[in-house]
Enzyme design. Structure first.
Site, PDB file in Angstrom:
ATOM      1  N   ASP A  83      70.181  20.935  48.177  1.00  0.00           N
ATOM      2  CA  ASP A  83      70.708  19.811  48.954  1.00  0.00           C
ATOM      3  C   ASP A  83      70.529  18.576  48.067  1.00  0.00           C
ATOM      4  OD1 ASP A  83      71.194  17.686  50.607  1.00  0.00           O
ATOM      5  OD2 ASP A  83      70.147  18.543  52.336  1.00  0.00           O
ATOM      6  N   GLU A 176      58.703  15.004  52.460  1.00  0.00           N
ATOM      7  CA  GLU A 176      60.011  15.315  53.049  1.00  0.00           C
ATOM      8  C   GLU A 176      59.679  16.143  54.272  1.00  0.00           C
ATOM      9  OE1 GLU A 176      62.443  16.767  54.740  1.00  0.00           O
ATOM     10  OE2 GLU A 176      63.065  18.206  53.188  1.00  0.00           O
ATOM     11  N   GLU A 185      60.378  20.621  64.345  1.00  0.00           N
ATOM     12  CA  GLU A 185      59.315  21.092  63.446  1.00  0.00           C
ATOM     13  C   GLU A 185      58.089  20.193  63.520  1.00  0.00           C
ATOM     14  OE1 GLU A 185      59.835  22.786  59.392  1.00  0.00           O
ATOM     15  OE2 GLU A 185      61.873  22.047  59.630  1.00  0.00           O
ATOM     16  N   HIS A 325      71.714  19.785  54.300  1.00  0.00           N
ATOM     17  CA  HIS A 325      71.312  21.026  54.976  1.00  0.00           C
ATOM     18  C   HIS A 325      70.864  20.764  56.415  1.00  0.00           C
ATOM     19  CE1 HIS A 325      67.233  19.714  54.069  1.00  0.00           C
ATOM     20  NE2 HIS A 325      66.787  20.671  54.850  1.00  0.00           N
TER      21      HIS A 325
HETATM   22  C1  SAM Z   1      60.581  20.436  54.309  1.00  0.00           C
HETATM   23  S1  SAM Z   1      59.496  21.249  53.216  1.00  0.00           S
HETATM   24  C2  SAM Z   1      59.517  20.165  51.816  1.00  0.00           C
HETATM   25  C3  SAM Z   1      59.034  20.811  50.539  1.00  0.00           C
HETATM   26  C4  SAM Z   1      59.080  19.927  49.306  1.00  0.00           C
HETATM   27  N1  SAM Z   1      58.275  18.731  49.488  1.00  0.00           N
HETATM   28  C5  SAM Z   1      60.487  19.542  48.955  1.00  0.00           C
HETATM   29  O1  SAM Z   1      60.836  18.372  49.160  1.00  0.00           O
HETATM   30  O2  SAM Z   1      61.242  20.385  48.484  1.00  0.00           O
HETATM   31  C6  SAM Z   1      57.977  20.939  54.002  1.00  0.00           C
HETATM   32  C7  SAM Z   1      56.794  21.712  53.441  1.00  0.00           C
HETATM   33  O3  SAM Z   1      55.626  21.251  54.107  1.00  0.00           O
HETATM   34  C8  SAM Z   1      54.756  22.330  54.342  1.00  0.00           C
HETATM   35  N2  SAM Z   1      53.925  21.945  55.486  1.00  0.00           N
HETATM   36  C9  SAM Z   1      54.308  21.769  56.774  1.00  0.00           C
HETATM   37  N3  SAM Z   1      53.260  21.396  57.536  1.00  0.00           N
HETATM   38  C10 SAM Z   1      52.197  21.308  56.697  1.00  0.00           C
HETATM   39  C11 SAM Z   1      50.817  20.974  56.898  1.00  0.00           C
HETATM   40  N4  SAM Z   1      50.362  20.640  58.103  1.00  0.00           N
HETATM   41  N5  SAM Z   1      49.986  21.018  55.827  1.00  0.00           N
HETATM   42  C12 SAM Z   1      50.455  21.368  54.604  1.00  0.00           C
HETATM   43  N6  SAM Z   1      51.742  21.701  54.363  1.00  0.00           N
HETATM   44  C13 SAM Z   1      52.607  21.659  55.395  1.00  0.00           C
HETATM   45  C14 SAM Z   1      55.700  23.501  54.619  1.00  0.00           C
HETATM   46  O4  SAM Z   1      55.067  24.750  54.374  1.00  0.00           O
HETATM   47  C15 SAM Z   1      56.855  23.203  53.659  1.00  0.00           C
HETATM   48  O5  SAM Z   1      56.687  23.875  52.429  1.00  0.00           O
END
Ligand code: SAM
Length: 385
Positions: A83, A176, A185, A325
């Site tokens: 994206d 993000e 989420e 996305h």
């Molecule tokens: C939308 S993705 C973004 C990934 C990356 N920062 C990017 O921009 O490509 C969000 C990520 O946050 C992680 N995540 C969600 N809640 C979390 C938490 N409470 N502690 C640590 N990681 C978390 C998820 O596993 C996921 O890999």
């Protein structure tokens, strides 16, 4: 309208995205009405990686690991990285604003593959803590190491709310966190938790502003295909499923030609100041028709801004912008509203976390319409899950 079916409100693991990130290129992209060209990549610094004792390697994952840990599989990260609207905007916000990062300690909340941490490291950050709860953290460590950033980026595997950060405070939080309908989420709570616990007074949250919008569309063909379909299925009445289908918003790309009204601004959130409760709200809306047409659905979308940049940078997920996305979120109405140019559909939208599952979103829409050709007044409940 031939829109692609997308009935399940989770980020897909793979996609037929029509935009492809050019990780090394200088692709131009629209940012808040202007064209920004990514500058050439700078030279690489170094990264430190910490290991987890007895960690499972991604190749050991079973389908049950992926079921309980949807971000563990590379496919979902592939979709996000490809994206280009999303990823290039973060890259531009960092690379074009190195003055923000010089000698600063950064916390990357939900690092995934570590891409934002790598941007920050290349953008001049003194140190980056990349926190990721899924097993993708192990892969992020490898990526960080492979790219030679070991002295600058530390990957920490764990739920952000449970980890111990090696420093007391950070200067910048980058994340993000946005979900479908912005708030699905519910990762925003995690960012606000990190802000309140670790951000220095006057520190930056990137991005810091986001706004939610609503518009209305003509969508007879697709409503027939997705909703009314259940009334007669091979001669049987399955309209009990129709009720369920009406409750679930559809995440899908809407053709801008379907838009029948102006957009209404619902809510702006300032991530640097807001409290967790602000993500639940009731907002009034007034949608004024731009032509004579029928309204079958309301469509929600959001935009995101990095307002601290030298020139503010951001993107929109609206139907008139380049698709992302996140697509748009479509909520079908029970009524078909015949609206004339200049008439207004008014109402309120209430958005709140589901009490049983805080990652789900409850949305209630009350609408009223008194036009020359039709009248309607109703309350509808939706649930993103
Ligand atoms: C939308 S993705 C973004 C990934 C990356 N920062 C990017 O921009 O490509 C969000 C990520 O946050 C992680 N995540 C969600 N809640 C979390 C938490 N409470 N502690 C640590 N990681 C978390 C998820 O596993 C996921 O890999």
């Amino acid at each position: 309208m031939g829109r692609r079916n997308k009935g399940k409100a989770v980020r897909e693991g793979s996609s037929a995205m029509d935009v492809v990130a050019d990780a090394n290129g200088t692709e131009a992209m629209a940012v808040e009405g202007e064209t920004v060209v990514a500058p050439p990549e700078p030279l690489i610094a170094a990264i430190r990686i910490e290991g987890d004792e007895g960690a499972v390697t991604p190749s050991d994952h079973t389908s049950s690991d992926y079921y309980f840990d949807s971000y563990a599989h590379f496919g979902i990260h592939e979709e996000m990285l490809k994206d280009a609207v999303r990823t290039k905007t973060y890259q531009n916000a960092i690379y074009q604003n190195r003055f923000l990062f010089k000698d600063k300690v950064v916390l990357d909340v939900g690092a995934g593959t570590g891409v934002l941490s790598l941007f920050c490291a290349k953008g001049g950050a003194k140190h980056v803590y990349a926190v990721e709860c899924s097993t993708m953290a192990e892969t992020a460590r490898e990526i960080v190491k492979t790219n030679g950033f070991s002295d600058v980026v530390t990957v920490i595997k764990g739920k952000l709310e449970d980890i111990t950060l090696p420093v007391d405070k950070v200067d910048i939080i980058i994340s993000e966190w946005m979900g479908y309908f912005l708030l699905f989420e519910n990762m925003l709570d995690t960012v606000l938790y990190a802000r309140d616990k670790w951000l220095v007074p006057g520190g930056l949250v990137m991005p810091d502003k986001t706004s939610l919008y609503l518009t209305a569309i003509e969508d007879a063909e697709y409503k027939q295909e997705k909703i009314n379909f259940w009334e007669q299925v091979y001669g049987f009445d399955m309209s009990c499923i129709k009720k369920q289908a009406m409750v679930e918003p559809l995440v899908d790309v809407v053709d801008a030609n379907q838009i029948v009204t102006h957009a209404a601004h619902l809510k702006t959130m300032d991530i640097s100041k807001m409290s967790t409760g602000d993500a639940s709200f009731t907002a009034p809306f007034k949608l004024v028709a731009t032509r004579n047409d029928f309204i079958h659905a309301l469509v929600a979308y959001f935009d995101v801004t990095f307002s601290m940049c030298h020139k503010p940078i951001g993107f929109s997920t609206g139907p008139k912008a380049r698709p992302t996305h996140w697509k748009q979120t479509v909520m079908y109405l029970e009524d078909v509203i015949a609206i004339c140019e200049g008439e207004a559909l008014t109402g309120t939208m209430t958005v709140s976390q589901n009490k049983k599952n805080p990652r789900d979103l409850d949305v209630t829409v009350t609408y009223n319409f008194k036009g020359k050709r039709s009248q309607a007044s109703r309350t509808q409940h939706y649930r993103m899950r």
